[in-house]
Design an enzyme around this catalytic site. Structure first.
Site, short mmCIF file in Angstrom:
data_model
loop_
_atom_site.label_atom_id
_atom_site.label_comp_id
_atom_site.label_asym_id
_atom_site.label_seq_id
_atom_site.Cartn_x
_atom_site.Cartn_y
_atom_site.Cartn_z
N SER A 132 -9.10 14.71 -59.94
CA SER A 132 -9.07 14.02 -58.64
C SER A 132 -9.40 15.03 -57.55
O SER A 132 -8.68 16.03 -57.38
CB SER A 132 -7.69 13.43 -58.38
OG SER A 132 -7.59 13.09 -57.01
N HIS A 171 -12.93 11.82 -60.15
CA HIS A 171 -12.08 10.75 -59.62
C HIS A 171 -11.95 10.90 -58.10
O HIS A 171 -11.56 11.96 -57.61
CB HIS A 171 -10.72 10.83 -60.31
CG HIS A 171 -9.77 9.72 -59.99
ND1 HIS A 171 -9.81 8.51 -60.63
CD2 HIS A 171 -8.72 9.66 -59.13
CE1 HIS A 171 -8.84 7.73 -60.17
NE2 HIS A 171 -8.16 8.41 -59.25
N ASP A 213 -10.21 9.38 -54.76
CA ASP A 213 -9.08 8.58 -54.30
C ASP A 213 -9.27 8.12 -52.86
O ASP A 213 -9.21 8.93 -51.93
CB ASP A 213 -7.79 9.40 -54.41
CG ASP A 213 -7.30 9.50 -55.84
OD1 ASP A 213 -7.20 8.45 -56.50
OD2 ASP A 213 -7.03 10.63 -56.31
N MET A 252 -7.90 6.02 -49.76
CA MET A 252 -6.61 5.52 -49.23
C MET A 252 -6.79 5.07 -47.79
O MET A 252 -7.56 5.66 -47.03
CB MET A 252 -5.57 6.64 -49.28
CG MET A 252 -5.42 7.25 -50.68
SD MET A 252 -4.08 8.42 -50.72
CE MET A 252 -4.23 9.02 -52.41
N HIS A 262 -11.33 5.13 -56.94
CA HIS A 262 -10.03 4.45 -56.99
C HIS A 262 -9.68 3.99 -55.58
O HIS A 262 -9.34 4.81 -54.73
CB HIS A 262 -8.99 5.45 -57.54
CG HIS A 262 -7.60 4.92 -57.62
ND1 HIS A 262 -6.51 5.75 -57.82
CD2 HIS A 262 -7.10 3.66 -57.53
CE1 HIS A 262 -5.41 5.01 -57.85
NE2 HIS A 262 -5.73 3.75 -57.67
N MET A 283 -7.34 2.50 -53.05
CA MET A 283 -5.95 2.16 -52.72
C MET A 283 -5.98 1.59 -51.31
O MET A 283 -5.49 2.20 -50.35
CB MET A 283 -5.08 3.42 -52.82
CG MET A 283 -4.84 3.84 -54.26
SD MET A 283 -4.31 5.54 -54.43
CE MET A 283 -5.91 6.33 -54.50
N MET A 308 -0.80 3.52 -63.14
CA MET A 308 -0.31 4.53 -62.19
C MET A 308 1.01 5.09 -62.72
O MET A 308 1.98 4.35 -62.91
CB MET A 308 -0.07 3.90 -60.81
CG MET A 308 -1.32 3.45 -60.08
SD MET A 308 -2.59 4.71 -59.84
CE MET A 308 -1.70 5.97 -58.92
N PHE A 366 -0.25 10.06 -52.95
CA PHE A 366 -0.25 11.52 -52.84
C PHE A 366 -0.45 12.18 -54.21
O PHE A 366 -0.03 11.63 -55.22
CB PHE A 366 1.09 12.01 -52.26
CG PHE A 366 1.38 11.42 -50.92
CD1 PHE A 366 0.81 11.95 -49.76
CD2 PHE A 366 2.20 10.31 -50.81
CE1 PHE A 366 1.06 11.37 -48.53
CE2 PHE A 366 2.45 9.72 -49.57
CZ PHE A 366 1.88 10.26 -48.43
N GLY A 367 -1.08 13.36 -54.18
CA GLY A 367 -1.16 14.17 -55.38
C GLY A 367 0.13 14.95 -55.55
O GLY A 367 0.98 14.98 -54.66
N GLY A 368 0.28 15.55 -56.73
CA GLY A 368 1.39 16.47 -56.95
C GLY A 368 2.76 15.84 -57.14
O GLY A 368 3.78 16.52 -57.01
N ASP A 419 -3.12 7.77 -64.19
CA ASP A 419 -3.29 8.45 -62.91
C ASP A 419 -1.94 8.86 -62.33
O ASP A 419 -1.15 8.00 -61.92
CB ASP A 419 -4.03 7.52 -61.94
CG ASP A 419 -4.50 8.22 -60.68
OD1 ASP A 419 -4.22 9.43 -60.54
OD2 ASP A 419 -5.13 7.56 -59.86
N GLY A 420 -1.72 10.18 -62.31
CA GLY A 420 -0.52 10.70 -61.66
C GLY A 420 0.33 11.57 -62.57
O GLY A 420 0.75 11.13 -63.63
N GLY A 421 0.51 12.83 -62.16
CA GLY A 421 1.41 13.71 -62.89
C GLY A 421 0.94 14.13 -64.26
O GLY A 421 1.75 14.53 -65.11
N GLY A 476 -5.12 15.87 -60.75
CA GLY A 476 -5.48 16.54 -59.52
C GLY A 476 -4.91 17.93 -59.48
O GLY A 476 -5.60 18.93 -59.76
#
Ligand code: DX5
Ligand code: ZN
Length: 229
Positions: free
Chosen positions: A12, A37, A39, A41, A70, A72, A141, A147-149, A177-179, A199
């Site tokens: 990402s 990817h 993102d 938003m 993606h 959002m 998700m 948010f990333g991270g 997607d995520g973590g 990401g």
């Protein structure tokens, strides 16, 4: 874009250096990523604001692999055409973004783009049932979008198993997607996922001046994920 279930790593660019997107994309592709990817938003559907269609169009020529957009954003339908024209290969919209997600998936495919359906952590797998014949990708998700991270939400493992069983032989990617890290990615590929967005875990430790850590990070996630698939 041909379909297969091999592991695909999709960094990402939310975690890239925003002043250097072109070079950052060239670096992650040279270091072995499969998709890129993006993102998007809107500061409304999610509490953060990122990339409009002109920026996405500007980075497109730098992407040699697959541009995975993606969205959002809510409402989403009126922006699909602009992101398709910006050069998206896949456009993923959220099931929670409006009352007519069926129409959103139809409209995406009508633009000649692969249609992705994203599910927030609180959304049940079964919500996707009547959309299965009109989607090319389901994005689970594993953080709350915005948010990333953030920390991986373990309850989503069960959702991926359910979706994998529901999908059967249909040519539908399951994206996470995520973590995603070398520790969490294998949990998801064991459950049935094939596309892993990452990401912070890809970009950590590297830069356009020193991109080797990007490659090490991508290979570490891929090795752990492939061993578990
Ligand atoms: C979250 C975004 C993700 C995010 C992933 O709203 O959709 O793509 O950037 O970032 P990490 O891998 O850091 O969780
Ligand atoms: Zn994303």
């Amino acid at each position: 874009m041909s379909f297969d279930r091999s592991i695909k790593i999709a960094p990402s660019i939310l975690s890239a250096d925003f002043a250097n997107f072109g070079q950052e994309i060239q670096a992650i592709e040279a270091e072995g990523c499969d998709w890129v990817h993006v993102d998007v938003m809107d500061g409304h559907f999610v509490p953060n604001l990122t990339f409009g269609p002109p920026l996405v169009k500007a980075i497109r020529p730098h992407i040699k692999t697959v541009m995975d957009v993606h969205l959002m954003i809510s409402p989403v339908d009126q922006y699909l055409e602009a992101y398709a024209e910006a050069g998206a290969d896949v456009i993923t919209s959220h099931l929670e973004a409006g009352p007519h997600v069926h129409r959103t998936m139809q409209a995406t495919r009508a633009l000649g783009v692969k249609a992705g359906l994203a599910l927030n952590p609180a959304t049940r797998a079964e919500e996707a049932e009547y959309l299965l014949d009109m989607v090319d990708l389901i994005c689970v998700m594993t953080v709350n979008p915005g948010f990333g991270g953030q920390k991986f939400i373990h309850s989503q493992i069960d959702k991926v198993k359910k979706l994998r069983a529901m999908i059967g032989d249909r040519p539908i990617h399951i994206e996470i997607d995520g973590g995603m890290t070398p520790e969490t990615a294998p949990l998801m590929t064991a459950a049935g996922a094939d596309v892993l967005v990452a990401g912070s875990a890809v970009f950590k430790g590297g830069s356009v001046q020193d991109p080797a850590p990007y490659g090490e990070n991508i290979r570490a996630i891929r090795a752990a994920a492939t061993a578990a698939q």
